[in-house]
Write an enzyme that holds these catalytic residues in place. Sequence first.
Site, PDB file in Angstrom:
ATOM      1  CG  ASP A   1      -2.223  -0.701   1.030  1.00  0.00           C
ATOM      2  OD1 ASP A   1      -2.750  -0.650  -0.093  1.00  0.00           O
ATOM      3  OD2 ASP A   1      -2.732  -1.297   1.988  1.00  0.00           O
TER       4      ASP A   1
ATOM      5  CD  GLU B   1      -7.125   2.047   1.855  1.00  0.00           C
ATOM      6  OE1 GLU B   1      -8.000   1.429   2.486  1.00  0.00           O
ATOM      7  OE2 GLU B   1      -6.461   1.547   0.927  1.00  0.00           O
TER       8      GLU B   1
ATOM      9  CG  ASP C   1      -7.973   1.016  -2.374  1.00  0.00           C
ATOM     10  OD1 ASP C   1      -6.900   0.673  -1.837  1.00  0.00           O
ATOM     11  OD2 ASP C   1      -9.079   0.577  -1.999  1.00  0.00           O
TER      12      ASP C   1
ATOM     13  CB  ILE D   1      -3.191  -3.033  -2.281  1.00  0.00           C
ATOM     14  CG1 ILE D   1      -1.759  -2.878  -2.777  1.00  0.00           C
ATOM     15  CG2 ILE D   1      -3.630  -4.501  -2.425  1.00  0.00           C
ATOM     16  CD1 ILE D   1      -0.749  -3.737  -2.019  1.00  0.00           C
ATOM     17  CG  ASP D   2     -10.298  -2.328  -3.707  1.00  0.00           C
ATOM     18  OD1 ASP D   2     -10.606  -2.215  -2.511  1.00  0.00           O
ATOM     19  OD2 ASP D   2     -11.122  -2.603  -4.601  1.00  0.00           O
TER      20      ASP D   2
ATOM     21  CB  THR E   1      -6.395  -6.325   2.576  1.00  0.00           C
ATOM     22  OG1 THR E   1      -6.370  -4.900   2.501  1.00  0.00           O
ATOM     23  CG2 THR E   1      -5.327  -6.805   3.535  1.00  0.00           C
TER      24      THR E   1
ATOM     25  CG  ASP F   1     -12.928   1.253  -0.799  1.00  0.00           C
ATOM     26  OD1 ASP F   1     -11.809   0.834  -1.148  1.00  0.00           O
ATOM     27  OD2 ASP F   1     -13.259   1.394   0.390  1.00  0.00           O
TER      28      ASP F   1
END
Length: 329
Positions: free
Chosen positions: A45, A68, A121, A123-124, A126, A272
């Site tokens: 991230d 984020e 985002d 890394i959408d 996780t 998101d």
Amino acid sequence: MIDSPEAKFAVAAVREAAQLVRRVQAEMVTDALEKGDKSPVTVGDFTAQAVIARRLQDNFPGVKLVGEESAADLREEAGTETLEQVTHFVRMVLPHATAEEVCDWIDFGTADAEGEYWTLDPIDGTKGFLRGDQYAVAFALIKDGQVQVAALGCPELADATSPAKGGDGSVLLAAKGQGARCQSMADPSAEWKPLSTSDLSDPAGARVLRSVEKGHTNMGQIDYFAEALGITADPVGMDSQAKYAVLAAGGGEMLLRLMSPKMPDYQERIWDQAAGSLVITEAGGRVTDLDGRPLDFSHGRTLAQNRGVLATNGPLHDAALEALKSVGA
């Protein structure tokens, strides 16, 4: 705008970031990783946000980024090891980066969400990232509450539709009023393919794209919703905005973000939904909240005026809204 400097930058940014977080995954997600250890996705991230922020500053001076992540924890003594790891990966593409610069680039993403800005985002998905399943880098340009340009980097999707672990991956691009398309993530010179949602109009055959992670939505209510709509097709389990890519490419007809009973007052974060929502609508689909209202990106870092999300191929949207009412969603 599909060939604008902003669109070209968005594609290049998500491609670079997605390939970089793949390297984080390869080095840090191992069989020895303890259950519950999210350090690889944390490093990924921060790495992706730092690199995209730096590239954004270089290409569009004065623009804002709403991301984020914040580097506050990295600046504390307890964050030293994580910062060292992040800096290591950032240097793979920015060789002379210092730890202090990395923190500053990450914090560039703490801007206010107003006027014109990009949202990210890094890394959408996780859990998908940690499992080696679906995740996405999601990046979008918003002006006065409207998403103008969107890009998704989906490392584990082939042609924006089919899970393909370790494959070439897909990059998706959409521009308001100009359609959506996809390209191989591995080959910037590959042909761009136009995206079009499914034309299915019979609810029975609707493939619902459902999160694998149960905490992200109200799974039980989705079952009631599917029954009310008369759906008999098997659902498709998938995490992250990769679901939005698949819907846009015709690999499913519907996805929902219902209120989880554990978080009834939850408000969707703009990062998101921004990129995925434009990709779907520009491919011919429709995206609203659960009450049929357009998503409103003009209220800061959350969709404060919306309740949940419903995205469909288009022809099924009105029937889906009626089914939601019937089950009290």
